[in-house]
Write a protein that holds these residues in place. Sequence first.
Motif, PDB file in Angstrom:
ATOM      1  N   ALA A 216       0.844  -1.202   0.000  1.00 35.24           N
ATOM      2  CA  ALA A 216       0.000   0.000   0.000  1.00 35.24           C
ATOM      3  C   ALA A 216       0.876   1.248   0.000  1.00 35.24           C
ATOM      4  CB  ALA A 216      -0.919  -0.012   1.210  1.00 35.24           C
ATOM      5  N   SER A 219       2.324   1.784  -3.348  1.00 33.88           N
ATOM      6  CA  SER A 219       1.349   2.230  -4.342  1.00 33.88           C
ATOM      7  C   SER A 219       1.064   3.719  -4.169  1.00 33.88           C
ATOM      8  CB  SER A 219       0.065   1.409  -4.243  1.00 33.88           C
ATOM      9  OG  SER A 219      -0.630   1.730  -3.073  1.00 33.88           O
ATOM     10  N   ARG A 221       3.316   5.827  -3.189  1.00 30.27           N
ATOM     11  CA  ARG A 221       4.491   6.449  -3.798  1.00 30.27           C
ATOM     12  C   ARG A 221       4.345   6.513  -5.321  1.00 30.27           C
ATOM     13  NH1 ARG A 221       9.275   2.423  -4.041  1.00 30.27           N
ATOM     14  NH2 ARG A 221       7.790   1.556  -5.518  1.00 30.27           N
ATOM     15  N   ASP A 222       3.876   5.410  -5.917  1.00 32.85           N
ATOM     16  CA  ASP A 222       3.822   5.341  -7.377  1.00 32.85           C
ATOM     17  C   ASP A 222       2.720   6.221  -7.955  1.00 32.85           C
ATOM     18  OD1 ASP A 222       5.915   3.686  -7.432  1.00 32.85           O
ATOM     19  OD2 ASP A 222       4.837   1.880  -8.014  1.00 32.85           O
ATOM     20  N   ASN A 223       1.577   6.257  -7.303  1.00 32.76           N
ATOM     21  CA  ASN A 223       0.485   7.087  -7.826  1.00 32.76           C
ATOM     22  C   ASN A 223      -0.541   7.359  -6.732  1.00 32.76           C
ATOM     23  OD1 ASN A 223      -1.596   8.270  -9.380  1.00 32.76           O
ATOM     24  ND2 ASN A 223      -0.644   7.343 -11.165  1.00 32.76           N
ATOM     25  N   ILE A 225      -3.118   9.438  -6.496  1.00 31.25           N
ATOM     26  CA  ILE A 225      -4.539   9.534  -6.833  1.00 31.25           C
ATOM     27  C   ILE A 225      -5.139   8.151  -7.062  1.00 31.25           C
ATOM     28  CG2 ILE A 225      -6.157  10.361  -8.577  1.00 31.25           C
ATOM     29  CD1 ILE A 225      -4.526  12.876  -8.782  1.00 31.25           C
ATOM     30  N   ALA A 226      -4.376   7.290  -7.767  1.00 32.74           N
ATOM     31  CA  ALA A 226      -4.868   5.933  -7.994  1.00 32.74           C
ATOM     32  C   ALA A 226      -4.984   5.189  -6.666  1.00 32.74           C
ATOM     33  CB  ALA A 226      -3.936   5.191  -8.940  1.00 32.74           C
ATOM     34  N   ALA A 227      -4.031   5.412  -5.755  1.00 31.77           N
ATOM     35  CA  ALA A 227      -4.081   4.744  -4.457  1.00 31.77           C
ATOM     36  C   ALA A 227      -5.336   5.159  -3.697  1.00 31.77           C
ATOM     37  CB  ALA A 227      -2.831   5.083  -3.652  1.00 31.77           C
ATOM     38  N   GLU A 228      -5.662   6.458  -3.763  1.00 34.18           N
ATOM     39  CA  GLU A 228      -6.890   6.916  -3.111  1.00 34.18           C
ATOM     40  C   GLU A 228      -8.119   6.304  -3.771  1.00 34.18           C
ATOM     41  OE1 GLU A 228      -7.160  11.246  -1.408  1.00 34.18           O
ATOM     42  OE2 GLU A 228      -5.881  11.228  -3.176  1.00 34.18           O
ATOM     43  N   SER A 229      -8.051   6.186  -5.103  1.00 35.86           N
ATOM     44  CA  SER A 229      -9.236   5.728  -5.829  1.00 35.86           C
ATOM     45  C   SER A 229      -9.538   4.255  -5.579  1.00 35.86           C
ATOM     46  CB  SER A 229      -9.084   5.993  -7.326  1.00 35.86           C
ATOM     47  OG  SER A 229      -8.348   4.953  -7.926  1.00 35.86           O
ATOM     48  N   ILE A 230      -8.563   3.496  -5.032  1.00 33.09           N
ATOM     49  CA  ILE A 230      -8.900   2.135  -4.638  1.00 33.09           C
ATOM     50  C   ILE A 230      -9.154   2.063  -3.132  1.00 33.09           C
ATOM     51  CG2 ILE A 230      -7.793   0.924  -6.559  1.00 33.09           C
ATOM     52  CD1 ILE A 230      -5.438   0.396  -4.632  1.00 33.09           C
ATOM     53  N   GLY A 231      -9.341   3.217  -2.508  1.00 30.82           N
ATOM     54  CA  GLY A 231      -9.804   3.253  -1.131  1.00 30.82           C
ATOM     55  C   GLY A 231      -8.726   3.163  -0.061  1.00 30.82           C
ATOM     56  N   LEU A 232      -7.471   3.434  -0.420  1.00 32.33           N
ATOM     57  CA  LEU A 232      -6.419   3.382   0.595  1.00 32.33           C
ATOM     58  C   LEU A 232      -6.417   4.671   1.421  1.00 32.33           C
ATOM     59  CD1 LEU A 232      -3.443   1.889  -1.432  1.00 32.33           C
ATOM     60  CD2 LEU A 232      -4.717   0.765   0.377  1.00 32.33           C
ATOM     61  N   ASN A 233      -6.217   4.509   2.723  1.00 34.05           N
ATOM     62  CA  ASN A 233      -6.130   5.659   3.614  1.00 34.05           C
ATOM     63  C   ASN A 233      -4.689   6.171   3.621  1.00 34.05           C
ATOM     64  OD1 ASN A 233      -5.985   7.413   5.743  1.00 34.05           O
ATOM     65  ND2 ASN A 233      -7.228   6.157   7.110  1.00 34.05           N
TER      66      ASN A 233
END
Lengths: 363, 252
Positions: A216, A219, A221-223, A225-233
């Motif tokens: 997590a 992810s 670090r890599d992106n 916005i995408a990390a947020e869009s899969i629901g990561l806090n």
Amino acid sequence: MKLKINPAARKSYITYGLVLAAFVAVELLLNFGSPSNMFKGLLVTFCIYSIAAASLNLTVGILGELSLGQAGFMCIGAYSSALFSVATKDSITSVWVRFPLAILIGGIFAAIFGFLIGIPVLRLRGDYLAIVTLAFGEIIKGVFASVYVGYDSAGLHFSLKSEGDLALAEGGKTLIHGPQGISGTPVDSTFEIAFIVLFISLIIIYNFINSSTGRAVMSIRDNRIAAESIGLNITKYKLMTFSLTAFLAGVAGALFSHNLSILQASKFDYNLSILILVFVVLGGIGNIRGSVIAAIVLTYIPEALRKVNSDLANYRMLIYSVILIVMMICTSNAKIRGFIVGNLQKFKGLIIRKAPAAEKEAH
Amino acid sequence: MALLEVKKLGISFGGLRAVDDFSMSIEKGDLYGLIGPNGAGKTTVFNLLTGVYKPTDGTIFLDGQNLTGKSITTINKAGIARTFQNIRLFSKLSVLENVKVALHQHYNYSALTGVLRLPKYFKTEKAMNERAMELLEPFDLQEDAMTLASNLPYGKQRKLEIARALATEPKLLLLDEPAAGMNPKETASLMNTILTVRDEFGVTVLLIEHDMQLVSGICEKLSVLNFGQLLCEGLTGQVLSDPEVIKAYLGE
């Protein structure tokens, strides 16, 4: 479909193997060889810097945020553990009980500070995070360098002015002597203990990276916005990584304060943070094994140059800086890097060519 | 009741009204298209639906739950997942890991379990690997499971994004120009994949697309945006033959 062994997990096993091999080699040298005093004196320092660099790589390489406050966290770990050891030196006599406790206390205090500082600081990004962590490191150093703490029958006394200002009663004892720091810390950091702590730290770091939490964090670090869009806090994972970095820096600080009997805050200055960052950058951002190797090699080189002969000793910092620059060019220039990597792979091919056949027989 | 109920949605950036008075209603199981000329505000609508932008007016309801002005994370947890027009993968993670990260809401263990390698770690990791491989299967990505996401060819990167979005088990999947940059053959295979996703995973799909072959081929209903406003909505055949729509696309 059968899954192959995770490449990340394989990396960690290679690192464990290398570190263990280095430990055995050093032990053999200590018992059967005749290492110089300089080398013996550096062994614990190798471990301390390796832990500090590997843990900073969690924030810089895995989380992808630049932190310049590593020395500050080491300072907190060093002071809290040294205070604990000085206070319990007489009541807990066994090193094997007192020292692990001291290390744990150093780590926990640093982690608490890491967590509290992380809450506001991790909202910043890039240069701003670097500036704030840098300032934080300097503030910690400044506070510890000017505080006087003592105790007597009435309890603890604090002062920011002078030792006399503490107004200790008869029989009272000063624990922190302002800029003179803490003296009389038991010298508990042996190479064996420092190595065990380094090994455990590496296991913690690798297990952290190769878990769902580590994925997590990477992810994010890599992106982001995408990390947020899969629901990561995002905040949770950032804080977790930052606190773990601080914890391990505190552990390194605890080893540091028990390596010498006198502890002074001035040791934990800006230069130390930068030095550790240099280990991380030259060892490879995100490459834990590289951080450990860089920490050891770059700690050893200036000391070894001092020893060669007196003429060279005068120029040792000059040579050291040239080595740093050459290393930087070699790791960042694509052509030179490709050349080195290509040759390394050829070399690898010579050794491992027979391995797949052996694997088939095993099945 | 409709799965997604958007009413009078609007947002302004300074003086620019990017989306205005936009309403839309998507039933469960729909394959719905959102089309319009460049700059009509389609991606802005996606960004409003997923919480990247907070709407200045209007409401968004998913399955009766009010999602207006909620954070990206909350909205994903409520059941909206998306892909991006400019692909956003976790480039330094492998294909398998990209999907595994997205499984965190349904398969999880604490950081401490991970560091101490408790039995639950191995059990959950195994379940995650299996589930992730299942998700890669309809996209023909199983063979590439160990490849770094950034090393995938373009078409597969698009598919991986869809697989990752599905891993969060959404009710509604938003695809932002899934066929952008694909050749006709890849587009045809993508159309099949989207139909499979809808039928096998039971997900409702809303997609933005310029490729009319794809839109007329698989979308059942369409909404057309022009200058941030709803121009027309209805069944695909009717909408595409509407003179207003043709005018917006081709001019007079």
